[in-house]
Design an enzyme around this catalytic site. Sequence first.
Site, PDB file in Angstrom:
ATOM      1  CD  GLU A   1      -0.593   6.646   3.107  1.00  0.00           C
ATOM      2  OE1 GLU A   1      -1.101   6.629   1.967  1.00  0.00           O
ATOM      3  OE2 GLU A   1      -0.190   5.623   3.692  1.00  0.00           O
TER       4      GLU A   1
ATOM      5  CB  CYS B   1      -2.533   0.719  -1.327  1.00  0.00           C
ATOM      6  SG  CYS B   1      -4.240   0.429  -1.860  1.00  0.00           S
ATOM      7  CE1 TYR B   2      -1.172  -0.900  -9.618  1.00  0.00           C
ATOM      8  CE2 TYR B   2       0.864   0.321  -9.254  1.00  0.00           C
ATOM      9  CZ  TYR B   2       0.068  -0.472 -10.067  1.00  0.00           C
ATOM     10  OH  TYR B   2       0.510  -0.848 -11.315  1.00  0.00           O
TER      11      TYR B   2
ATOM     12  CG  HIS C   1      -3.782   4.132   2.214  1.00  0.00           C
ATOM     13  ND1 HIS C   1      -2.946   4.567   1.215  1.00  0.00           N
ATOM     14  CD2 HIS C   1      -4.803   3.488   1.599  1.00  0.00           C
ATOM     15  CE1 HIS C   1      -3.437   4.211   0.044  1.00  0.00           C
ATOM     16  NE2 HIS C   1      -4.562   3.558   0.245  1.00  0.00           N
TER      17      HIS C   1
ATOM     18  N   GLY D   1      -2.042   3.866  -5.662  1.00  0.00           N
ATOM     19  CA  GLY D   1      -2.401   4.423  -6.958  1.00  0.00           C
ATOM     20  C   GLY D   1      -3.699   3.833  -7.461  1.00  0.00           C
TER      21      GLY D   1
ATOM     22  CE  LYS E   1       1.354  26.959   2.673  1.00  0.00           C
ATOM     23  NZ  LYS E   1       1.642  28.326   2.211  1.00  0.00           N
TER      24      LYS E   1
ATOM     25  CG  ASP F   1       4.333  29.570   0.937  1.00  0.00           C
ATOM     26  OD1 ASP F   1       4.454  28.935   2.000  1.00  0.00           O
ATOM     27  OD2 ASP F   1       3.524  29.246   0.041  1.00  0.00           O
TER      28      ASP F   1
END
Length: 519
Positions: free
Chosen positions: A177, A88-89, A175, A61, A375, A233
């Site tokens: 991710e 991180c944060y 990070h 964040g 998605k 979708d």
Amino acid sequence: MTDYTNPQQHRILILDFGAQYTQLIGRCIRELGVYCEIFPWDVDEARINEFNAKGIILSGGPASTYEDETPTAPDSVFSMGLPVLGICYGMQTMVSQLGGGVVNADHREFGSAEVDTTLDSSLTGPKGRTLSVWMSHGDRVNHLPPGFEVQGTTQNCPYAIIANEEKQFYGVQFHPEVTHTEQGKEMLSVFVHDICDCGSDWVPSNIIEEQIGSVREQVGNDHVILGLSGGVDSSVVAALLHRALGVQLTCIFVDTGLLRLNEGDQVMDTFVKNLGVTVIRVNAEEEFLEQLKGVTDPEAKRKVIGNLFVTIFERESRKIHNAKWLAQGTIYPDVIESAGNKHGKAKVIKSHHNVGGLPDDMDLALLEPIRELFKDEVRRIGIELGLPETMVFRHPFPGPGLGVRILGEVKKEYADVLRLADSIFLEELHNNNLYHETSQAFAVFLPVKSVGVVGDNRAYGYVIALRAVETVDFMTANWKRIPYDVLETVSNRIINEVRGISRVTYDISGKPPATIEWE
């Protein structure tokens, strides 16, 4: 909906502190076969308990833990006996809340870095490894809470990996991710599978089975209406609901006349001929073109198209007298953004490329069977449901269709020309194995005439601009470096095969400063 009371459904809770990568954490966990949800950091503790997680991840964040009114994790997070991973944060607030310290760093780190592991770790394996990671921080830990130890360092960050192994609390300053962290997915897999002991049961077949059961329980014997657009979708929702409900589903397909080449017929072939879905096709091209006469302002065009779409959909839906439900293709990022806006932590997301919402007075209950899916998950279950790859993996297409790819006033002549040019561009991308390397590609019609030469004669023809971008989140984008010989082929084909075009250009603007769409 996910059954939180089912102990067999392993799940991870992600608390969002406002990082741009939070949704990416969720997608990574889902890709590992583990269900997860993203809650805002100030969610009620009762909701955390109800979620019944096997582990918790604290996202990054933009805040600093030493500021006034800084966001913090609920205290119960650290007393539930669950493994916790702070990123991180998320690592910094864990340190601050448990008695450590965080300061503004003398040497900030943004970009790639190397972490040397200094101790054996349940998260990163044996000591002595060098990890290639992605840093993005201006603060750093300067002393640890009781029970924690340093497990990895960088040249500028002495607390790059920390842990309290006894309590299974872990913190990483980088990070994991993002793809730039080469061993990141491995770390997340170790955390959710080994440390949190989650199984890998979040797979397309199980998702479909769960949603079919949920839909049947919600709907019972009632009838459902779905606005089918041919987009990913709504197409997946149609296939899913057809499998769950059969003849209890009616789709309304409003053909605006602003679709891609042969798209309307393709939608009908896929759903009516191949899947046996009941689809009412409304050929509304004349209505849309009439309403768009003389309208040149982009925002005004969007409103005309959106409002008329709603009017036509409402008109057709009222003919289905036994309908009790309205199905929509809401997906999980929409839910997250909505929740973020309600908590005042996210700016309002622009909806200017989408057709407007449906009226509130339709007196139908809302059915959103893919609202828990990202998605990429929607695409995977679309393939599992038997939809063609050409439909499931097609590039995004704006709700107003070609209406925002024709600059200025929309005319049938312009739309027909643009459809052909766009089809040639996409066909050549497929022919050269570039389509799936490109995030979005399309042609734009410019209502200005340029001098050209046709045979031995000078001619004035319209201009087509080609646009192709690469992006991860569509918030920023780079223009696609398409080989010159491919662009030459596309240009030659458009000028030779599309009557009225004398010039083709290629848009090399990034986002920002440009947007992906031209209007």
